[in-house]
Design an enzyme around this catalytic site. Sequence first.
Site, PDB file in Angstrom:
ATOM      1  N   ASP A 107       0.835  -1.192   0.000  1.00  0.00           N
ATOM      2  CA  ASP A 107       0.000   0.000   0.000  1.00  0.00           C
ATOM      3  C   ASP A 107       0.873   1.246   0.000  1.00  0.00           C
ATOM      4  O   ASP A 107       2.021   1.213   0.469  1.00  0.00           O
ATOM      5  CB  ASP A 107      -0.895   0.020   1.244  1.00  0.00           C
ATOM      6  CG  ASP A 107      -1.930  -1.096   1.229  1.00  0.00           C
ATOM      7  OD1 ASP A 107      -2.342  -1.488   0.123  1.00  0.00           O
ATOM      8  OD2 ASP A 107      -2.317  -1.553   2.321  1.00  0.00           O
ATOM      9  N   TYR A 128       6.720  -8.631   8.460  1.00  0.00           N
ATOM     10  CA  TYR A 128       6.372  -7.224   8.581  1.00  0.00           C
ATOM     11  C   TYR A 128       6.631  -6.728   9.997  1.00  0.00           C
ATOM     12  O   TYR A 128       6.529  -7.498  10.972  1.00  0.00           O
ATOM     13  CB  TYR A 128       4.885  -7.001   8.296  1.00  0.00           C
ATOM     14  CG  TYR A 128       4.418  -7.330   6.909  1.00  0.00           C
ATOM     15  CD1 TYR A 128       4.384  -6.370   5.906  1.00  0.00           C
ATOM     16  CD2 TYR A 128       3.961  -8.616   6.591  1.00  0.00           C
ATOM     17  CE1 TYR A 128       3.925  -6.659   4.632  1.00  0.00           C
ATOM     18  CE2 TYR A 128       3.505  -8.926   5.318  1.00  0.00           C
ATOM     19  CZ  TYR A 128       3.496  -7.938   4.345  1.00  0.00           C
ATOM     20  OH  TYR A 128       3.044  -8.248   3.084  1.00  0.00           O
ATOM     21  N   ASP A 171      -6.186   1.772   7.892  1.00  0.00           N
ATOM     22  CA  ASP A 171      -4.842   2.303   8.092  1.00  0.00           C
ATOM     23  C   ASP A 171      -4.947   3.821   8.245  1.00  0.00           C
ATOM     24  O   ASP A 171      -6.048   4.395   8.236  1.00  0.00           O
ATOM     25  CB  ASP A 171      -3.886   1.900   6.962  1.00  0.00           C
ATOM     26  CG  ASP A 171      -4.273   2.460   5.593  1.00  0.00           C
ATOM     27  OD1 ASP A 171      -5.057   3.428   5.533  1.00  0.00           O
ATOM     28  OD2 ASP A 171      -3.802   1.912   4.584  1.00  0.00           O
ATOM     29  N   ARG A 214      -3.503  -5.048   7.765  1.00  0.00           N
ATOM     30  CA  ARG A 214      -4.575  -4.132   8.191  1.00  0.00           C
ATOM     31  C   ARG A 214      -5.723  -4.899   8.817  1.00  0.00           C
ATOM     32  O   ARG A 214      -6.292  -4.488   9.840  1.00  0.00           O
ATOM     33  CB  ARG A 214      -5.090  -3.337   7.000  1.00  0.00           C
ATOM     34  CG  ARG A 214      -4.163  -2.271   6.484  1.00  0.00           C
ATOM     35  CD  ARG A 214      -4.777  -1.573   5.289  1.00  0.00           C
ATOM     36  NE  ARG A 214      -4.834  -2.435   4.120  1.00  0.00           N
ATOM     37  CZ  ARG A 214      -5.624  -2.231   3.069  1.00  0.00           C
ATOM     38  NH1 ARG A 214      -6.461  -1.220   3.063  1.00  0.00           N
ATOM     39  NH2 ARG A 214      -5.601  -3.039   2.035  1.00  0.00           N
TER      40      ARG A 214
END
Length: 312
Positions: free
Chosen positions: A46, A74, A88, A192
Amino acid sequence: MTAAPADVPHGIALVDKPQGHTSHGIVAWTRKSLGTRKVGHAGTLDPMATGLLVIGVGHATRLLTYLVGEDKEYFATIRFGIGTSTEDAEGEIVERSVPDVVAAITRERLTEAMALLTGGIEQVPSAVSAIKIDGKRSYQRVRDGEDVQLKARPVTIHEFELLDIDEPEEHDGTLTLDIRVRVVCSSGTYIRALARDLGVSLGTCAHLTALRRTRVGNMSLEDAVDTTTPLTPANLTPSSVVAWRRFPSIDLSDDEALDIWHGKRIALPAGWTPPEEKTPVAAFNPAGQLVGLVECSRTTMKSCLNFPEPLA
């Protein structure tokens, strides 16, 4: 068997995507840097997210199908107390929690809730995602005002580690709590959505305020280049090296390599034990060139992905 032009770059680039840039923008930057149109990536990030993008150039794009499904790592910051339209920090605030619920979140409760979201789980992806519904991206349907309800999908959270917890504080007039986590997960996982579900399990709402991808399979952010200067052919790892690191490998004779290049099924070399059936194997000729990926039966092998000769 076709030959690749010697002046066209080929290989895999690891790029550290900066915040605010799209994955498509990084592909465009790669094309401009190297002067070639044949560029793709193994999984998007993203715009808000930063970190590792795996970029294929030239005939190395053929490997991307096999790299996109790799596990990923991550590091993320999750904020409890505020929910957003995109789950987000780029979305509009759509939900706020009461202060007492946020104040009641403890390390012990977090650890218990994260444990329940570890392993094989069913995850409903974020509606603001690139998943296609009847040929149209889910995020576009949301932008067009549609009420999008995606189906749950199986994903695996291999590791969900709590790294740090901040003291509660006010953001946008709401009491919030920020935590930092590390996630190792299967391809197709939405961090997310993981943040959203962690909030729900604690009786509140949540969204991501930061996300950084640090690993895709055995490819690490430590080996990535940034985008402050143009990409060069020297930044590309040859397909042969990537394949050798990623797959089991086999050395073929010149005749065997030629047969594989021509699409023939050949007998397994004497004394060589194949891996589990349908596991791709990287096949090399005596010169060390990557012939392609082959699939093996108990007694024979055949190409499932060929590469031109010679390789860059």
